[in-house]
Scaffold this motif. Sequence first.
Motif, PDB file in Angstrom:
ATOM      1  N   ALA A 198       0.820  -1.220   0.000  1.00 40.16           N
ATOM      2  CA  ALA A 198       0.000   0.000   0.000  1.00 40.16           C
ATOM      3  C   ALA A 198       0.846   1.259   0.000  1.00 40.16           C
ATOM      4  CB  ALA A 198      -0.930   0.004   1.208  1.00 40.16           C
ATOM      5  N   TYR A 199       2.155   1.108  -0.080  1.00 37.35           N
ATOM      6  CA  TYR A 199       3.013   2.288  -0.007  1.00 37.35           C
ATOM      7  C   TYR A 199       2.556   3.356  -1.005  1.00 37.35           C
ATOM      8  CZ  TYR A 199       6.837   5.523  -0.500  1.00 37.35           C
ATOM      9  OH  TYR A 199       7.552   6.687  -0.562  1.00 37.35           O
ATOM     10  N   GLY A 200       2.386   4.572  -0.511  1.00 36.52           N
ATOM     11  CA  GLY A 200       2.052   5.708  -1.360  1.00 36.52           C
ATOM     12  C   GLY A 200       0.579   5.918  -1.628  1.00 36.52           C
ATOM     13  N   TYR A 237       5.699  -8.277   4.446  1.00 37.95           N
ATOM     14  CA  TYR A 237       4.328  -7.768   4.631  1.00 37.95           C
ATOM     15  C   TYR A 237       3.752  -7.232   3.316  1.00 37.95           C
ATOM     16  CZ  TYR A 237       6.430  -7.977   9.241  1.00 37.95           C
ATOM     17  OH  TYR A 237       7.124  -8.402  10.350  1.00 37.95           O
ATOM     18  N   VAL A 238       3.900  -8.037   2.271  1.00 40.16           N
ATOM     19  CA  VAL A 238       3.415  -7.674   0.938  1.00 40.16           C
ATOM     20  C   VAL A 238       2.004  -8.229   0.767  1.00 40.16           C
ATOM     21  CG1 VAL A 238       3.801  -7.933  -1.543  1.00 40.16           C
ATOM     22  CG2 VAL A 238       5.757  -7.680   0.009  1.00 40.16           C
ATOM     23  N   TYR A 239       1.010  -7.358   0.763  1.00 38.52           N
ATOM     24  CA  TYR A 239      -0.364  -7.814   0.572  1.00 38.52           C
ATOM     25  C   TYR A 239      -0.581  -8.149  -0.899  1.00 38.52           C
ATOM     26  CZ  TYR A 239      -1.934  -6.459   5.269  1.00 38.52           C
ATOM     27  OH  TYR A 239      -2.122  -6.375   6.621  1.00 38.52           O
ATOM     28  N   PRO A 240      -1.443  -9.132  -1.187  1.00 35.88           N
ATOM     29  CA  PRO A 240      -1.577  -9.634  -2.573  1.00 35.88           C
ATOM     30  C   PRO A 240      -2.427  -8.746  -3.475  1.00 35.88           C
ATOM     31  CG  PRO A 240      -3.040 -10.864  -1.116  1.00 35.88           C
ATOM     32  CD  PRO A 240      -2.237  -9.945  -0.227  1.00 35.88           C
ATOM     33  N   LEU A 260       8.975 -13.198  -1.283  1.00 32.90           N
ATOM     34  CA  LEU A 260       7.888 -12.335  -0.823  1.00 32.90           C
ATOM     35  C   LEU A 260       7.293 -12.904   0.456  1.00 32.90           C
ATOM     36  CD1 LEU A 260       5.947 -11.528  -4.143  1.00 32.90           C
ATOM     37  CD2 LEU A 260       7.681 -10.138  -2.988  1.00 32.90           C
ATOM     38  N   ASP A 261       7.155 -12.049   1.441  1.00 32.17           N
ATOM     39  CA  ASP A 261       6.472 -12.391   2.687  1.00 32.17           C
ATOM     40  C   ASP A 261       5.050 -11.851   2.566  1.00 32.17           C
ATOM     41  OD1 ASP A 261       5.506 -12.632   5.244  1.00 32.17           O
ATOM     42  OD2 ASP A 261       7.032 -11.377   6.188  1.00 32.17           O
ATOM     43  N   VAL A 262       4.087 -12.762   2.330  1.00 28.56           N
ATOM     44  CA  VAL A 262       2.708 -12.372   2.019  1.00 28.56           C
ATOM     45  C   VAL A 262       1.782 -12.927   3.110  1.00 28.56           C
ATOM     46  CG1 VAL A 262       0.867 -12.409   0.301  1.00 28.56           C
ATOM     47  CG2 VAL A 262       3.261 -12.521  -0.432  1.00 28.56           C
ATOM     48  N   PRO A 263       1.205 -12.071   3.950  1.00 27.36           N
ATOM     49  CA  PRO A 263       0.324 -12.560   5.021  1.00 27.36           C
ATOM     50  C   PRO A 263      -1.073 -12.895   4.500  1.00 27.36           C
ATOM     51  CG  PRO A 263       0.491 -10.176   5.124  1.00 27.36           C
ATOM     52  CD  PRO A 263       1.390 -10.601   3.996  1.00 27.36           C
ATOM     53  N   PHE A 264      -1.222 -14.062   3.871  1.00 24.98           N
ATOM     54  CA  PHE A 264      -2.523 -14.438   3.317  1.00 24.98           C
ATOM     55  C   PHE A 264      -3.588 -14.588   4.403  1.00 24.98           C
ATOM     56  CE2 PHE A 264       0.045 -16.110  -0.315  1.00 24.98           C
ATOM     57  CZ  PHE A 264      -0.579 -15.386  -1.313  1.00 24.98           C
ATOM     58  N   GLN A 265      -3.231 -15.139   5.560  1.00 23.63           N
ATOM     59  CA  GLN A 265      -4.087 -15.343   6.739  1.00 23.63           C
ATOM     60  C   GLN A 265      -5.109 -16.466   6.570  1.00 23.63           C
ATOM     61  OE1 GLN A 265      -2.682 -14.240   9.018  1.00 23.63           O
ATOM     62  NE2 GLN A 265      -2.089 -12.104   8.863  1.00 23.63           N
ATOM     63  N   PRO A 284      -6.276 -16.582  -3.053  1.00 19.94           N
ATOM     64  CA  PRO A 284      -4.825 -16.739  -2.905  1.00 19.94           C
ATOM     65  C   PRO A 284      -4.209 -17.701  -3.910  1.00 19.94           C
ATOM     66  CG  PRO A 284      -5.868 -16.692  -0.749  1.00 19.94           C
ATOM     67  CD  PRO A 284      -6.985 -16.715  -1.759  1.00 19.94           C
ATOM     68  N   SER A 285      -4.899 -18.804  -4.208  1.00 17.91           N
ATOM     69  CA  SER A 285      -4.346 -19.776  -5.155  1.00 17.91           C
ATOM     70  C   SER A 285      -4.137 -19.155  -6.524  1.00 17.91           C
ATOM     71  CB  SER A 285      -5.270 -20.999  -5.264  1.00 17.91           C
ATOM     72  OG  SER A 285      -5.305 -21.710  -4.052  1.00 17.91           O
ATOM     73  N   ALA A 286      -5.086 -18.309  -6.962  1.00 22.64           N
ATOM     74  CA  ALA A 286      -4.952 -17.655  -8.261  1.00 22.64           C
ATOM     75  C   ALA A 286      -3.771 -16.697  -8.260  1.00 22.64           C
ATOM     76  CB  ALA A 286      -6.239 -16.920  -8.606  1.00 22.64           C
ATOM     77  N   CYS A 287      -3.585 -15.973  -7.145  1.00 20.27           N
ATOM     78  CA  CYS A 287      -2.446 -15.054  -7.045  1.00 20.27           C
ATOM     79  C   CYS A 287      -1.133 -15.817  -7.170  1.00 20.27           C
ATOM     80  CB  CYS A 287      -2.471 -14.325  -5.705  1.00 20.27           C
ATOM     81  SG  CYS A 287      -3.825 -13.146  -5.504  1.00 20.27           S
TER      82      CYS A 287
END
Length: 442
Positions: A198-200, A237-240, A260-265, A284-287
């Motif tokens: 979400a940066y910016g 903390y890279v959101y998808p 990439l550290d992606v917190p899918f949760q 998430p699977s599609a990403c």
Amino acid sequence: MPRPSSPTPRVGFVSLGCPKALVDSEQILTRLKSEGYDTASSYDDADLVIINTCGFIDTAVAESLDAIGEAISDNGRVIVTGCLGAKADLIRERYPEVLAVTGPHDEPAVMAAVHAHLPRPHDPFVDLVPPQGIKLTPRHYAYLKISEGCNHSCRFCIIPSLRGDLVSRPVGDIIAEAERLVEAGVKELLIVSQDTSAYGTDLRHRVGFAGGRPVKMSFPGLVAELARLGIWVRLHYVYPYKSVEEILPLLDIDGVLPYLDVPFQHAHPRVLAAMRRPAGRAHPSACVKAWRASRPDLVLRSTVIVGFPGETEAEFDTLLAFVEEAGIDRLGAFAYSAVEGAAANALPNPVPEKIKRERLERLMARQEALSAERLRARIGQSCRVLIDERTADGLIGRSYAEAPEIDGVIHIAAGNARPGDLVDCRIVATDIHDLTAIILRP
């Protein structure tokens, strides 16, 4: 009763919680050093103690309260800051003798409290502070925080109430700090925030300047600038979001790492919707399928929550299947914790503690088997390894596929390399989490 100060006032410091809190601690320590304070290695040697707390989940709250209690018992003069500081009433109810309580990322308030209870030295010797500031990490890697706060309202999380809305740092400030760290010998930068992708967005992606160049203040724009540094850059903390696909061509094993550290949760759409996860509509699977098609060498770390209120056995099975199908390389998993103030606590159908524990054990057993299998596939491969430490048994390091402190390591039985050196190795053995390698000779 206040203890007499040493000729140079000394401050003890305890830093708890996540890398974002660690960066806050570094900034406070840098300010202390710039004003002439010394740091103390024990409670007995300190004129006062600062505790940077975590308040995210119940176990972190308990750890923070215990740390405050220990400091009060062994020293008596304690300033509390950090995320748990947002709950000042809780702290003062337990420990009314604390000198001051501030919230997270509030260096000015911390320093004001220090000045009030331990006056600053007459001569600050500003030139003694290194340009990169005071760091709590080894010399060869450092965390770099690009923003504060978060604009989301995930039902299990209270971070926005503790740290506020998203506030992105100017891109020029970020790159200037990164360049100072590189000049100081840092070989790996770990980019952290609450929501790196979400940066910016809070700045509407306006144009900033870095090194005199116009730069769009967006996630892809920032990554492109970080790629210029010529060192390892690791994204956490890279959101998808869709923007992740834009950065994939910029990744390189000698630059911005394909990690990439992606917190899918979670992976089930209904649970993600109940969690109010951002980007929850994108499965998430599609990403992961799209990312791996673009970058077959991509290493994925993620975190997930089991036992979220209302989670059914079938929905948990979806999560199990996702972890296996997506080939998550490194996984952190937590049983849902009813954190005070979290909106999820009001949801119906809470999952019994026994079932939460059982699901967590099943998930981690599955992940351990998958991790062992994926690591075995690396036997015989060559990789560049950043050495972290020398021990009596040899060297310990990491490749692009391992982040410090949270992932496994690579053991090297012999070699003359020093911490911070990059060496070429071949993987010769593995276990569930770690690898063994030999250094390749020219």
